[in-house]
Design a protein around this motif. Sequence first.
Motif, PDB file in Angstrom:
ATOM      1  N   ILE A 152       0.822  -1.209   0.000  1.00 31.92           N
ATOM      2  CA  ILE A 152       0.000   0.000   0.000  1.00 31.92           C
ATOM      3  C   ILE A 152       0.856   1.260   0.000  1.00 31.92           C
ATOM      4  O   ILE A 152       0.585   2.220  -0.721  1.00 31.92           O
ATOM      5  CB  ILE A 152      -0.943   0.004   1.225  1.00 31.92           C
ATOM      6  CG1 ILE A 152      -1.962  -1.138   1.109  1.00 31.92           C
ATOM      7  CG2 ILE A 152      -1.647   1.347   1.358  1.00 31.92           C
ATOM      8  CD1 ILE A 152      -2.862  -1.252   2.316  1.00 31.92           C
ATOM      9  N   ILE A 153       1.939   1.249   0.783  1.00 32.90           N
ATOM     10  CA  ILE A 153       2.734   2.463   0.978  1.00 32.90           C
ATOM     11  C   ILE A 153       3.781   2.652  -0.108  1.00 32.90           C
ATOM     12  O   ILE A 153       3.973   3.765  -0.603  1.00 32.90           O
ATOM     13  CB  ILE A 153       3.406   2.431   2.370  1.00 32.90           C
ATOM     14  CG1 ILE A 153       2.341   2.465   3.464  1.00 32.90           C
ATOM     15  CG2 ILE A 153       4.368   3.597   2.537  1.00 32.90           C
ATOM     16  CD1 ILE A 153       2.896   2.354   4.870  1.00 32.90           C
ATOM     17  N   PHE A 154       4.446   1.578  -0.510  1.00 32.43           N
ATOM     18  CA  PHE A 154       5.575   1.707  -1.414  1.00 32.43           C
ATOM     19  C   PHE A 154       5.239   1.408  -2.871  1.00 32.43           C
ATOM     20  O   PHE A 154       6.033   1.730  -3.758  1.00 32.43           O
ATOM     21  CB  PHE A 154       6.728   0.788  -0.972  1.00 32.43           C
ATOM     22  CG  PHE A 154       7.470   1.300   0.225  1.00 32.43           C
ATOM     23  CD1 PHE A 154       8.522   2.175   0.082  1.00 32.43           C
ATOM     24  CD2 PHE A 154       7.099   0.910   1.504  1.00 32.43           C
ATOM     25  CE1 PHE A 154       9.201   2.652   1.178  1.00 32.43           C
ATOM     26  CE2 PHE A 154       7.776   1.375   2.610  1.00 32.43           C
ATOM     27  CZ  PHE A 154       8.833   2.252   2.447  1.00 32.43           C
ATOM     28  N   GLU A 155       4.118   0.781  -3.137  1.00 37.56           N
ATOM     29  CA  GLU A 155       3.746   0.469  -4.514  1.00 37.56           C
ATOM     30  C   GLU A 155       2.557   1.328  -4.932  1.00 37.56           C
ATOM     31  O   GLU A 155       1.963   2.025  -4.111  1.00 37.56           O
ATOM     32  CB  GLU A 155       3.405  -1.022  -4.657  1.00 37.56           C
ATOM     33  CG  GLU A 155       4.530  -1.953  -4.213  1.00 37.56           C
ATOM     34  CD  GLU A 155       5.741  -1.891  -5.117  1.00 37.56           C
ATOM     35  OE1 GLU A 155       5.617  -1.332  -6.222  1.00 37.56           O
ATOM     36  OE2 GLU A 155       6.809  -2.390  -4.722  1.00 37.56           O
ATOM     37  N   ALA A 186      -3.304   1.409  -2.761  1.00 35.46           N
ATOM     38  CA  ALA A 186      -2.043   2.140  -2.838  1.00 35.46           C
ATOM     39  C   ALA A 186      -2.237   3.501  -3.487  1.00 35.46           C
ATOM     40  O   ALA A 186      -1.655   4.508  -3.050  1.00 35.46           O
ATOM     41  CB  ALA A 186      -1.008   1.324  -3.617  1.00 35.46           C
ATOM     42  N   LYS A 187      -3.057   3.567  -4.523  1.00 35.90           N
ATOM     43  CA  LYS A 187      -3.313   4.847  -5.196  1.00 35.90           C
ATOM     44  C   LYS A 187      -4.059   5.805  -4.273  1.00 35.90           C
ATOM     45  O   LYS A 187      -3.750   7.002  -4.220  1.00 35.90           O
ATOM     46  CB  LYS A 187      -4.110   4.609  -6.474  1.00 35.90           C
ATOM     47  CG  LYS A 187      -3.334   3.880  -7.565  1.00 35.90           C
ATOM     48  CD  LYS A 187      -4.193   3.671  -8.798  1.00 35.90           C
ATOM     49  CE  LYS A 187      -3.414   2.937  -9.874  1.00 35.90           C
ATOM     50  NZ  LYS A 187      -4.234   2.705 -11.095  1.00 35.90           N
ATOM     51  N   ILE A 188      -5.036   5.269  -3.551  1.00 42.91           N
ATOM     52  CA  ILE A 188      -5.782   6.120  -2.613  1.00 42.91           C
ATOM     53  C   ILE A 188      -4.844   6.662  -1.539  1.00 42.91           C
ATOM     54  O   ILE A 188      -4.911   7.845  -1.169  1.00 42.91           O
ATOM     55  CB  ILE A 188      -6.943   5.331  -1.985  1.00 42.91           C
ATOM     56  CG1 ILE A 188      -7.988   4.984  -3.056  1.00 42.91           C
ATOM     57  CG2 ILE A 188      -7.586   6.123  -0.848  1.00 42.91           C
ATOM     58  CD1 ILE A 188      -9.113   4.114  -2.543  1.00 42.91           C
ATOM     59  N   TYR A 221       7.870   0.557   9.888  1.00 44.76           N
ATOM     60  CA  TYR A 221       7.427  -0.711  10.457  1.00 44.76           C
ATOM     61  C   TYR A 221       7.318  -1.798   9.396  1.00 44.76           C
ATOM     62  O   TYR A 221       7.632  -2.973   9.669  1.00 44.76           O
ATOM     63  CB  TYR A 221       6.078  -0.516  11.147  1.00 44.76           C
ATOM     64  CG  TYR A 221       5.363  -1.811  11.486  1.00 44.76           C
ATOM     65  CD1 TYR A 221       5.783  -2.589  12.555  1.00 44.76           C
ATOM     66  CD2 TYR A 221       4.274  -2.235  10.713  1.00 44.76           C
ATOM     67  CE1 TYR A 221       5.133  -3.781  12.855  1.00 44.76           C
ATOM     68  CE2 TYR A 221       3.626  -3.423  11.008  1.00 44.76           C
ATOM     69  CZ  TYR A 221       4.053  -4.191  12.078  1.00 44.76           C
ATOM     70  OH  TYR A 221       3.416  -5.366  12.363  1.00 44.76           O
ATOM     71  N   CYS A 222       6.887  -1.456   8.187  1.00 48.44           N
ATOM     72  CA  CYS A 222       6.660  -2.478   7.165  1.00 48.44           C
ATOM     73  C   CYS A 222       7.934  -2.853   6.419  1.00 48.44           C
ATOM     74  O   CYS A 222       7.891  -3.678   5.508  1.00 48.44           O
ATOM     75  CB  CYS A 222       5.584  -2.024   6.183  1.00 48.44           C
ATOM     76  SG  CYS A 222       6.054  -0.633   5.149  1.00 48.44           S
TER      77      CYS A 222
END
Length: 291
Positions: free
Chosen positions: A17-20, A26-28, A80-81
């Motif tokens: 979600i964050i890096f892609e 992920a876009k949102i 964290y991820c």
Amino acid sequence: MPFEPANSGLRKTLFHIIFESDTRAAKIFDIALITLILLSVAVVFVDSVPSLHARFGGTFYLLEWGFTLLFTLELAVRLYCLERPLRYLKSFYGIVDLLSILPTWLSLLIPGAQSLLVVRVLRALRVFRVLRLMEFVGEGRMLTQALSRSYRKIMLFLFTVLLVVTVFGTLIYMIEPPEAGFTSMPRAMYWGVVTLTTVGYGDIAPITPLGQFISACMMILGYSIIAVPTGVFSAEVIRSIHEERYSEEACPGCGHEGHERDAKYCRKCGTWLDEDTQDPRQRDEADGASQ
């Protein structure tokens, strides 16, 4: 072996979600993050207007702390991820993320430090991921690599320019009278830089025929040397185009990008890059442990 916590599934989900940017979530997330970034920068700019600060200073202060808390939480989740968060903090985006929240926290100790929050606008570079314009990021990386490879040649060119300015500045200082404005060597070198770059402010100019002749020679020389760094950089750009072979996928360990397309491990932290297959090192270690 990379660190694998018990809740690695949650970490992997957050990573995507964050890096892609290839999923709707992920876009949102990226769009919401960029919107917050632009709003926080707008608050900093608006708060710098004395009349608005006098009327809405308290509101701006609360908004700024709200943005800071959100960005602090976002950075914490981002770290964290990742399996190697310190690697990310040393990257360009990691440094920018950290700098985007530090000024507000530092303002508790150093008044006025929050004015540095305009650095947050750099985080809006992630818009390229949202709009699927990663080829633009790739082109930017190509230009950066070309500039890095031509660094020594450009530095040699700048050193040569400095020598030319020093020599001509010394000559004009000895030729021109102080009444013309050449009252010191640094002042004469300033004239040399302005003349060689063909800027010509006109605040200082030679008045003797010999000094004017030297000025004409410097201006012509300035036009002739402009093409030198351009040609060097252009040659390196062409070279980079032929050598373009890098992937835009982010490393799940440290978030680093720019690996070769056939790379199996991250060149920064050594994490296995192919998430669809198992790391052979883990399989060999598991086989060894079973024996």
